[in-house]
Design a protein around this motif. Structure first.
Motif, PDB file in Angstrom:
ATOM      1  N   ASP A 137       3.058  -8.985  10.190  1.00 38.97           N
ATOM      2  CA  ASP A 137       2.578  -8.668  11.542  1.00 38.97           C
ATOM      3  C   ASP A 137       2.763  -7.188  11.871  1.00 38.97           C
ATOM      4  OD1 ASP A 137       1.834 -11.301  11.977  1.00 38.97           O
ATOM      5  OD2 ASP A 137       3.637 -11.792  13.130  1.00 38.97           O
ATOM      6  N   THR A 138       3.926  -6.652  11.515  1.00 37.63           N
ATOM      7  CA  THR A 138       4.207  -5.241  11.783  1.00 37.63           C
ATOM      8  C   THR A 138       3.229  -4.345  11.048  1.00 37.63           C
ATOM      9  OG1 THR A 138       6.548  -5.709  12.143  1.00 37.63           O
ATOM     10  CG2 THR A 138       5.969  -3.427  11.617  1.00 37.63           C
ATOM     11  N   PHE A 139       2.996  -4.629   9.765  1.00 36.52           N
ATOM     12  CA  PHE A 139       2.073  -3.795   8.987  1.00 36.52           C
ATOM     13  C   PHE A 139       0.646  -3.923   9.507  1.00 36.52           C
ATOM     14  CE2 PHE A 139      -0.865  -3.068   5.429  1.00 36.52           C
ATOM     15  CZ  PHE A 139      -0.631  -1.704   5.278  1.00 36.52           C
ATOM     16  N   ALA A 140       0.222  -5.126   9.869  1.00 32.60           N
ATOM     17  CA  ALA A 140      -1.138  -5.324  10.389  1.00 32.60           C
ATOM     18  C   ALA A 140      -1.343  -4.501  11.662  1.00 32.60           C
ATOM     19  CB  ALA A 140      -1.411  -6.800  10.648  1.00 32.60           C
ATOM     20  N   ARG A 141      -0.375  -4.523  12.560  1.00 32.69           N
ATOM     21  CA  ARG A 141      -0.476  -3.725  13.789  1.00 32.69           C
ATOM     22  C   ARG A 141      -0.451  -2.232  13.474  1.00 32.69           C
ATOM     23  NH1 ARG A 141       3.038  -7.460  15.571  1.00 32.69           N
ATOM     24  NH2 ARG A 141       4.786  -6.013  15.541  1.00 32.69           N
ATOM     25  N   HIS A 142       0.446  -1.838  12.573  1.00 26.62           N
ATOM     26  CA  HIS A 142       0.608  -0.426  12.204  1.00 26.62           C
ATOM     27  C   HIS A 142      -0.695   0.133  11.620  1.00 26.62           C
ATOM     28  CE1 HIS A 142       2.548   3.202  10.688  1.00 26.62           C
ATOM     29  NE2 HIS A 142       2.155   2.917   9.457  1.00 26.62           N
ATOM     30  N   ALA A 143      -1.237  -0.517  10.606  1.00 25.31           N
ATOM     31  CA  ALA A 143      -2.440   0.001   9.933  1.00 25.31           C
ATOM     32  C   ALA A 143      -3.672  -0.091  10.828  1.00 25.31           C
ATOM     33  CB  ALA A 143      -2.657  -0.746   8.620  1.00 25.31           C
ATOM     34  N   SER A 144      -3.763  -1.132  11.633  1.00 20.93           N
ATOM     35  CA  SER A 144      -4.916  -1.309  12.519  1.00 20.93           C
ATOM     36  C   SER A 144      -4.982  -0.241  13.608  1.00 20.93           C
ATOM     37  CB  SER A 144      -4.889  -2.688  13.178  1.00 20.93           C
ATOM     38  OG  SER A 144      -5.053  -3.692  12.223  1.00 20.93           O
ATOM     39  N   ALA A 145      -3.866   0.354  13.917  1.00 18.04           N
ATOM     40  CA  ALA A 145      -3.814   1.332  15.003  1.00 18.04           C
ATOM     41  C   ALA A 145      -4.463   2.667  14.631  1.00 18.04           C
ATOM     42  CB  ALA A 145      -2.359   1.566  15.419  1.00 18.04           C
ATOM     43  N   PHE A 146      -4.709   2.907  13.357  1.00 19.45           N
ATOM     44  CA  PHE A 146      -5.294   4.179  12.944  1.00 19.45           C
ATOM     45  C   PHE A 146      -6.805   4.142  13.103  1.00 19.45           C
ATOM     46  CE2 PHE A 146      -1.324   4.058  10.551  1.00 19.45           C
ATOM     47  CZ  PHE A 146      -0.816   5.329  10.810  1.00 19.45           C
ATOM     48  N   GLU A 147      -7.337   5.111  13.837  1.00 20.45           N
ATOM     49  CA  GLU A 147      -8.786   5.203  14.027  1.00 20.45           C
ATOM     50  C   GLU A 147      -9.506   5.401  12.700  1.00 20.45           C
ATOM     51  OE1 GLU A 147     -11.790   7.610  16.966  1.00 20.45           O
ATOM     52  OE2 GLU A 147     -10.201   8.778  15.984  1.00 20.45           O
ATOM     53  N   GLU A 148      -8.862   6.064  11.762  1.00 24.03           N
ATOM     54  CA  GLU A 148      -9.476   6.334  10.461  1.00 24.03           C
ATOM     55  C   GLU A 148      -9.725   5.064   9.657  1.00 24.03           C
ATOM     56  OE1 GLU A 148      -6.583   9.843  11.227  1.00 24.03           O
ATOM     57  OE2 GLU A 148      -6.612   7.692  11.576  1.00 24.03           O
ATOM     58  N   VAL A 149      -8.964   4.010   9.927  1.00 30.63           N
ATOM     59  CA  VAL A 149      -9.130   2.737   9.218  1.00 30.63           C
ATOM     60  C   VAL A 149     -10.283   1.994   9.873  1.00 30.63           C
ATOM     61  CG1 VAL A 149      -8.066   0.527   8.600  1.00 30.63           C
ATOM     62  CG2 VAL A 149      -6.694   2.632   8.572  1.00 30.63           C
ATOM     63  N   VAL A 150     -11.417   1.898   9.162  1.00 28.20           N
ATOM     64  CA  VAL A 150     -12.596   1.253   9.725  1.00 28.20           C
ATOM     65  C   VAL A 150     -12.772  -0.178   9.225  1.00 28.20           C
ATOM     66  CG1 VAL A 150     -13.794   3.417  10.206  1.00 28.20           C
ATOM     67  CG2 VAL A 150     -14.133   2.292   7.992  1.00 28.20           C
ATOM     68  N   GLU A 151     -12.109  -0.520   8.121  1.00 29.48           N
ATOM     69  CA  GLU A 151     -12.072  -1.897   7.635  1.00 29.48           C
ATOM     70  C   GLU A 151     -10.693  -2.140   7.055  1.00 29.48           C
ATOM     71  OE1 GLU A 151     -15.446  -3.315   5.275  1.00 29.48           O
ATOM     72  OE2 GLU A 151     -16.572  -1.541   5.919  1.00 29.48           O
ATOM     73  N   PHE A 152     -10.210  -3.395   7.184  1.00 35.08           N
ATOM     74  CA  PHE A 152      -8.845  -3.714   6.792  1.00 35.08           C
ATOM     75  C   PHE A 152      -8.819  -5.185   6.380  1.00 35.08           C
ATOM     76  CE2 PHE A 152      -4.299  -4.013   8.799  1.00 35.08           C
ATOM     77  CZ  PHE A 152      -3.728  -4.094   7.537  1.00 35.08           C
ATOM     78  N   TYR A 153      -8.426  -5.451   5.142  1.00 37.40           N
ATOM     79  CA  TYR A 153      -8.455  -6.807   4.598  1.00 37.40           C
ATOM     80  C   TYR A 153      -7.117  -7.177   3.966  1.00 37.40           C
ATOM     81  CZ  TYR A 153     -13.487  -5.969   4.811  1.00 37.40           C
ATOM     82  OH  TYR A 153     -14.750  -5.660   5.231  1.00 37.40           O
ATOM     83  N   ARG A 154      -6.717  -8.432   4.115  1.00 35.64           N
ATOM     84  CA  ARG A 154      -5.623  -9.010   3.345  1.00 35.64           C
ATOM     85  C   ARG A 154      -6.258  -9.607   2.105  1.00 35.64           C
ATOM     86  NH1 ARG A 154      -2.881 -13.929   3.272  1.00 35.64           N
ATOM     87  NH2 ARG A 154      -4.092 -14.660   5.031  1.00 35.64           N
ATOM     88  N   MET A 155      -5.720  -9.282   0.941  1.00 40.79           N
ATOM     89  CA  MET A 155      -6.384  -9.593  -0.319  1.00 40.79           C
ATOM     90  C   MET A 155      -5.566 -10.555  -1.173  1.00 40.79           C
ATOM     91  SD  MET A 155      -9.020  -7.550  -0.042  1.00 40.79           S
ATOM     92  CE  MET A 155      -9.705  -7.479  -1.686  1.00 40.79           C
ATOM     93  N   SER A 156      -6.254 -11.177  -2.128  1.00 44.14           N
ATOM     94  CA  SER A 156      -5.562 -11.865  -3.215  1.00 44.14           C
ATOM     95  C   SER A 156      -5.545 -10.897  -4.391  1.00 44.14           C
ATOM     96  CB  SER A 156      -6.308 -13.150  -3.588  1.00 44.14           C
ATOM     97  OG  SER A 156      -7.569 -12.839  -4.136  1.00 44.14           O
ATOM     98  N   GLY A 157      -4.732 -11.178  -5.382  1.00 46.38           N
ATOM     99  CA  GLY A 157      -4.699 -10.319  -6.558  1.00 46.38           C
ATOM    100  C   GLY A 157      -3.520  -9.372  -6.545  1.00 46.38           C
ATOM    101  N   GLU A 158      -3.663  -8.293  -7.285  1.00 48.29           N
ATOM    102  CA  GLU A 158      -2.559  -7.364  -7.511  1.00 48.29           C
ATOM    103  C   GLU A 158      -2.096  -6.666  -6.237  1.00 48.29           C
ATOM    104  OE1 GLU A 158      -1.545  -3.387 -10.164  1.00 48.29           O
ATOM    105  OE2 GLU A 158      -3.383  -4.509 -10.570  1.00 48.29           O
ATOM    106  N   PHE A 159      -3.041  -6.279  -5.376  1.00 51.06           N
ATOM    107  CA  PHE A 159      -2.698  -5.608  -4.128  1.00 51.06           C
ATOM    108  C   PHE A 159      -2.852  -6.576  -2.965  1.00 51.06           C
ATOM    109  CE2 PHE A 159      -3.387  -2.086  -6.939  1.00 51.06           C
ATOM    110  CZ  PHE A 159      -2.429  -1.169  -6.548  1.00 51.06           C
ATOM    111  N   ASP A 160      -2.022  -6.395  -1.953  1.00 55.21           N
ATOM    112  CA  ASP A 160      -2.001  -7.306  -0.809  1.00 55.21           C
ATOM    113  C   ASP A 160      -3.001  -6.929   0.274  1.00 55.21           C
ATOM    114  OD1 ASP A 160       0.226  -8.934  -1.772  1.00 55.21           O
ATOM    115  OD2 ASP A 160       1.423  -7.118  -1.447  1.00 55.21           O
ATOM    116  N   TYR A 161      -3.294  -5.628   0.408  1.00 57.12           N
ATOM    117  CA  TYR A 161      -4.180  -5.157   1.473  1.00 57.12           C
ATOM    118  C   TYR A 161      -5.132  -4.093   0.932  1.00 57.12           C
ATOM    119  CZ  TYR A 161      -0.940  -7.511   4.516  1.00 57.12           C
ATOM    120  OH  TYR A 161      -0.173  -8.467   5.108  1.00 57.12           O
ATOM    121  N   LEU A 162      -6.315  -4.059   1.530  1.00 57.57           N
ATOM    122  CA  LEU A 162      -7.306  -3.036   1.229  1.00 57.57           C
ATOM    123  C   LEU A 162      -7.768  -2.429   2.548  1.00 57.57           C
ATOM    124  CD1 LEU A 162      -9.199  -1.588  -0.816  1.00 57.57           C
ATOM    125  CD2 LEU A 162     -10.836  -3.426  -0.383  1.00 57.57           C
TER     126      LEU A 162
END
Length: 152
Positions: free
Chosen positions: A80-105
């Motif tokens: 929850d903390t990371f989702a709020r943190h990353a979503s707050a940046f205007e530069e982030v125009v898309e944000f996904y929770r992923m399966s596989g090696e990395f958790d977020y894109l």
């Protein structure tokens, strides 16, 4: 959803500025039934909003960066903390929770490398991350906001 609804959706997702009369004519309806269908599609959330698409490049945002993040922890509070943190940046125009090696894109738009470096430092500051990898898009080959409708 019938073929007329699909035709309406195809038209409005390509040009939300089309006049109601033009949409009605192209799908073979009069204005009132066409308007009712559009209203129904909006009420059901199929048409979620109408927006203007801006040219990132013309606005000086010539660099697209895909940032892959491995979570520092996998508990609900951190997520929850990371989702709020990353979503707050205007530069982030898309944000996904992923399966596989990395958790977020994250898809990030910035003007140049210095702007990305500034963004990166703010992203990683004060949050426990396991790994962050960034890939810089060299060329955009396809970009579309249109949702496929052929499966309907």
């Amino acid at each position: 959803m019938d073929d007329t609804d699909k035709a309406i959706l195809s038209l409005v997702q390509h040009d939300a500025d089309l006049a109601l009369n033009d949409i009605a004519e192209q799908v073979g309806l009069t204005s009132t039934p066409c308007w009712r269908r559009i209203q129904r599609l909006q009420q059901h959330g199929v048409i979620s909003k109408k927006v203007a698409l801006l040219s990132a490049e013309k606005l000086g945002l010539a660099m697209t960066v895909f940032v892959q993040v491995k979570a520092g922890r996998h508990d609900g509070k951190w997520l929850d903390t990371f989702a709020r943190h990353a979503s707050a940046f205007e530069e982030v125009v898309e944000f996904y929770r992923m399966s596989g090696e990395f958790d977020y894109l994250l898809k990030v738009l910035v003007s140049d490398m210095a702007s990305f470096d500034h963004f990166y430092k703010r992203l990683v500051n004060g949050i426990d991350l396991n790994d962050v990898t960034s890939s810089f898009a060299m060329e955009q080959i396809k970009y579309s906001t249109c949702v496929p409708l052929n499966h309907l």
